[in-house]
Design a protein around this motif. Structure first.
Motif, PDB file in Angstrom:
ATOM      1  N   PRO A 186       7.012 -15.611   9.016  1.00 43.56           N
ATOM      2  CA  PRO A 186       6.704 -14.203   8.718  1.00 43.56           C
ATOM      3  C   PRO A 186       6.779 -13.945   7.222  1.00 43.56           C
ATOM      4  O   PRO A 186       7.513 -14.624   6.499  1.00 43.56           O
ATOM      5  CB  PRO A 186       7.787 -13.439   9.480  1.00 43.56           C
ATOM      6  N   GLY A 187       5.998 -12.995   6.773  1.00 48.59           N
ATOM      7  CA  GLY A 187       6.023 -12.682   5.348  1.00 48.59           C
ATOM      8  C   GLY A 187       5.060 -11.565   5.008  1.00 48.59           C
ATOM      9  O   GLY A 187       4.143 -11.252   5.767  1.00 48.59           O
ATOM     10  N   ASP A 188       5.290 -10.964   3.853  1.00 52.45           N
ATOM     11  CA  ASP A 188       4.429  -9.885   3.382  1.00 52.45           C
ATOM     12  C   ASP A 188       3.207 -10.451   2.672  1.00 52.45           C
ATOM     13  O   ASP A 188       3.339 -11.334   1.798  1.00 52.45           O
ATOM     14  CB  ASP A 188       5.184  -8.969   2.415  1.00 52.45           C
ATOM     15  N   GLY A 189       2.029  -9.960   3.042  1.00 49.15           N
ATOM     16  CA  GLY A 189       0.796 -10.329   2.363  1.00 49.15           C
ATOM     17  C   GLY A 189       0.352 -11.757   2.581  1.00 49.15           C
ATOM     18  O   GLY A 189      -0.461 -12.279   1.802  1.00 49.15           O
ATOM     19  N   VAL A 190       0.836 -12.412   3.637  1.00 52.10           N
ATOM     20  CA  VAL A 190       0.471 -13.820   3.847  1.00 52.10           C
ATOM     21  C   VAL A 190      -0.830 -13.971   4.625  1.00 52.10           C
ATOM     22  O   VAL A 190      -1.382 -15.071   4.715  1.00 52.10           O
ATOM     23  CB  VAL A 190       1.603 -14.570   4.586  1.00 52.10           C
ATOM     24  N   LEU A 191      -1.338 -12.878   5.234  1.00 51.33           N
ATOM     25  CA  LEU A 191      -2.574 -12.927   6.003  1.00 51.33           C
ATOM     26  C   LEU A 191      -3.683 -12.205   5.243  1.00 51.33           C
ATOM     27  O   LEU A 191      -3.440 -11.219   4.547  1.00 51.33           O
ATOM     28  CB  LEU A 191      -2.380 -12.274   7.375  1.00 51.33           C
ATOM     29  N   SER A 192      -4.895 -12.693   5.395  1.00 47.73           N
ATOM     30  CA  SER A 192      -6.011 -12.079   4.677  1.00 47.73           C
ATOM     31  C   SER A 192      -7.315 -12.271   5.436  1.00 47.73           C
ATOM     32  O   SER A 192      -7.466 -13.192   6.240  1.00 47.73           O
ATOM     33  CB  SER A 192      -6.142 -12.678   3.268  1.00 47.73           C
ATOM     34  N   ILE A 193      -8.246 -11.365   5.176  1.00 47.87           N
ATOM     35  CA  ILE A 193      -9.607 -11.440   5.706  1.00 47.87           C
ATOM     36  C   ILE A 193     -10.554 -11.157   4.554  1.00 47.87           C
ATOM     37  O   ILE A 193     -10.338 -10.213   3.784  1.00 47.87           O
ATOM     38  CB  ILE A 193      -9.851 -10.412   6.831  1.00 47.87           C
ATOM     39  N   HIS A 194     -11.588 -11.970   4.426  1.00 46.40           N
ATOM     40  CA  HIS A 194     -12.647 -11.701   3.455  1.00 46.40           C
ATOM     41  C   HIS A 194     -13.946 -11.576   4.228  1.00 46.40           C
ATOM     42  O   HIS A 194     -14.380 -12.519   4.883  1.00 46.40           O
ATOM     43  CB  HIS A 194     -12.754 -12.832   2.428  1.00 46.40           C
TER      44      HIS A 194
END
Length: 451
Positions: free
Chosen positions: A60-68
Motif C-alpha cells: 500500500p502507498g500514496d500515489g503508487v497507482l496511475s492511469i494514462h
C-alpha cells in the motif's frame, strides 16, 4: 502517511467493472483462498489486489497507482484493504476496473469498460504483470492460458496511449492554423502516425452522425442568437481565418451545455506575442460574467464548413484540456463558420457544430471521428450592449487590414457583400435595430445602416 486509510465517510464507487475484469468481493476472495490454498489453481478473476497485497507482491502507498489515457493522467493511492483512492477527489474504488472505467469515461463518455488490470500501473508497471508474477511464483504448474484468460484481450485493447511511436516534427507543428483552401472530402479518418505524414492537414472530412457509429450524443447543446450573430459577423469581416472562444455553462444534472457568449480573438493567428494577452483578456471576461469556457469557433472563409484533419486534432486537444481537474465529464463544442463559400444555400453562412469521438485505445495516434452535434438555437430577447460593442471593436481592429473584405463588392449578381451581412443579422434575429459602422477597403467611406 503511506498506506493510510480513507476518510471516515468516503464515496465508494463500484461502477465500471468489465465482465472479464470484475474482482471478487472480499468474502469470496477469503473463502477461495482458505478452501483452495496455493495448491489449487486460481482463475485470473480470483487474483485480486488483496491477494497481491497479502503475498507481498505490492505494498500500500500514496500515489503508487496511475492511469494514462488519451493525454490525461490519473493518480491513485493503494489502500491496505486493496481498494483504490483517487488522489484528485478522494473517491474510493473497489477495483482497478471501477477506477479505470470511471477515469476513462471522463475523457471519453462513450467508453464502456476500463480494462483495469491492463490500464492501471503500479509504480510504473502494469498490474497485469504483477498478476502474472503471482501465478509464476505460487502456481508454477498452473495452466497459464486458463489462469490468464482474457488478459491477452485486455493487453491488445489497451496497448494504447503510451506513445511508443515517436511523433515526427511535422506532427508536433500540426496545430499551427493556416487558411484552408479546400481539399478532398473523406467519410472517416483512422490513420496511423506513419500515414499522417502523407496526409495534407487541410484535407476536409465529412461529418458522421452519432447514430452512424452506433453512439448517442452524450450531451445536449443550446446556443443563443447573440453568440451566432457575433461569431458570424466576425467571420465575415476578413478573407483570412479567424478564431474565437465560447463561454457558457455546463449542467451535469441535465447534461445540457448552454453557450451564452462568443469571445472573438482580435489578433492574427500567426501573432504569437499578442495571443497570450488576448487570451488572458478573454479569461478575465469569462470570470467577470460567471461563465466557463465551453468551446471554440473558427472560420473557413471560402471553403466548406467541414473540419480538416488539423481541425480534428485541434478539437481533440481542446476536449482533453477542457476536462481540467474537474471530477466529471464536460463537453467542448467546436463550431466552424463558412461565410463566403459559394456552395452554401442562399446568402447565409453555413454553421457546423461538431465534436470528435476519440480514436481507439489501441491506436491513440489516429485521428478521431468528427461527428455532427445537434444544437438547439435559442432566440435572445434583446441584443446586449457588450455584443454591439464587440462588433464595433472588431470593425476597428480590421479597419486597416489588407485582408479586410470589400463590402461594396457583389456577392451575387443582385446582392452586395454588405447586403449579405445585413441578411446574417436578420438570420439570427427576428426584429432588431442594429447600427454598425463598416469601413470600406479604401478606408474612406463609412457605411452605416439601421433596420
Amino acid at each position: 502517511p503511506s498506506g493510510s486509510e480513507p476518510p471516515s465517510s468516503p464515496q465508494v464507487v463500484e461502477e465500471g467493472g468489465d465482465e472479464e475484469d470484475e474482482e471478487l468481493s472480499g468474502g469470496e476472495d477469503a473463502e477461495l483462498r482458505t478452501s483452495a490454498g496455493r495448491g489449487s489453481v486460481l482463475t485470473r478473476r480470483g487474483i485480486t489486489l488483496r491477494v497481491l497485497l497479502k503475498d507481498g507482491l505490492v505494498e500500500p502507498g500514496d500515489g503508487v497507482l496511475s492511469i494514462h489515457y488519451l493525454g490525461k493522467n490519473f493518480v491513485g493511492d493503494l489502500l491496505t484493504d486493496g481498494k483504490i483512492r483517487w488522489v484528485e477527489t478522494g473517491q474510493i474504488f473497489n477495483s482497478p476496473s471501477a477506477w479505470a472505467t470511471h477515469c476513462k469515461r471522463l475523457v471519453n463518455p462513450a467508453k464502456k469498460s476500463g480494462c483495469g488490470w491492463a490500464s492501471v500501473r503500479y509504480r510504473g508497471e502494469k498490474l497485469v504483470q504483477y498478476k502474472t508474477s503471482w501465478l509464476r511464483k505460487y502456481q508454477p504448474t498452473a495452466d497459464m492460458s486458463l489462469a490468464s484468460e482474457g488478459e491477452e484481450d485486455e493487453m491488445g485493447e489497451d496497448e494504447e496511449e503510451e506513445g511508443k511511436t515517436a511523433v515526427p516534427a511535422e506532427e508536433k507543428n500540426r496545430k499551427s492554423k493556416t487558411e484552408l483552401h479546400g481539399g478532398a472530402m473523406l467519410d472517416h479518418i483512422h490513420t496511423s502516425v506513419s500515414s499522417r505524414i502523407r496526409e495534407d492537414p487541410h484535407t476536409l472530412v465529412e461529418l458522421s452522425a452519432f447514430s452512424a457509429i452506433n453512439r448517442f450524443q452524450p450531451f445536449n447543446v443550446a446556443v443563443s442568437s447573440n453568440v451566432l450573430l457575433l461569431m458570424d459577423f466576425h467571420c465575415h469581416l476578413t478573407t483570412s481565418e479567424v478564431v474565437g472562444y465560447l463561454g457558457g455553462r455546463w449542467d451535469t444534472t441535465t447534461q445540457l451545455l448552454t453557450v451564452l457568449r462568443a469571445f472573438p480573438c482580435r489578433t492574427r493567428l500567426a501573432d504569437r506575442e499578442a495571443a497570450p494577452v488576448v487570451e488572458e483578456e478573454i479569461c478575465q471576461n469569462l470570470f467577470m460574467r460567471g461563465l466557463s469556457l465551453v468551446g471554440w469557433y473558427h472560420s473557413h472563409p471560402r471553403g466548406p464548413a467541414l473540419p480538416s484533419l488539423q481541425d480534428i486534432d485541434s478539437q481533440m486537444d481542446h476536449q482533453l484540456r477542457l476536462q481540467g481537474s474537474s471530477n466529471g465529464f464536460q463537453p467542448c463544442l467546436g463550431i466552424i463558420c463558412g461565410p463566403y463559400y459559394h456552395g452554401n444555400q442562399g446568402v447565409a453562412s453555413t454553421i457546423t457544430p461538431f465534436w470528435v469521438v476519440p480514436p481507439p485505445e489501441q491506436r491513440p495516434n489516429d485521428y478521431g471521428i468528427p461527428v455532427a452535434v445537434e444544437v438547439t438555437y435559442v432566440q435572445d430577447n434583446f441584443l446586449t450592449t457588450d455584443v454591439l460593442n464587440e462588433m464595433m471593436l472588431l470593425v476597428e481592429f480590421y479597419r486597416a487590414a489588407p485582408d479586410l473584405v470589400n463590402f461594396s463588392q457583389m456577392w451575387s449578381p443582385d446582392t452586395s457583400i454588405l447586403d449579405k451581412i445585413k441578411v446574417l443579422t436578420l438570420t439570427w434575429w427576428w426584429c432588431v435595430s442594429v447600427c454598425v459602422v463598416l469601413v470600406q477597403v479604401d478606408q474612406t467611406q463609412q457605411c452605416c445602416w439601421s433596420f
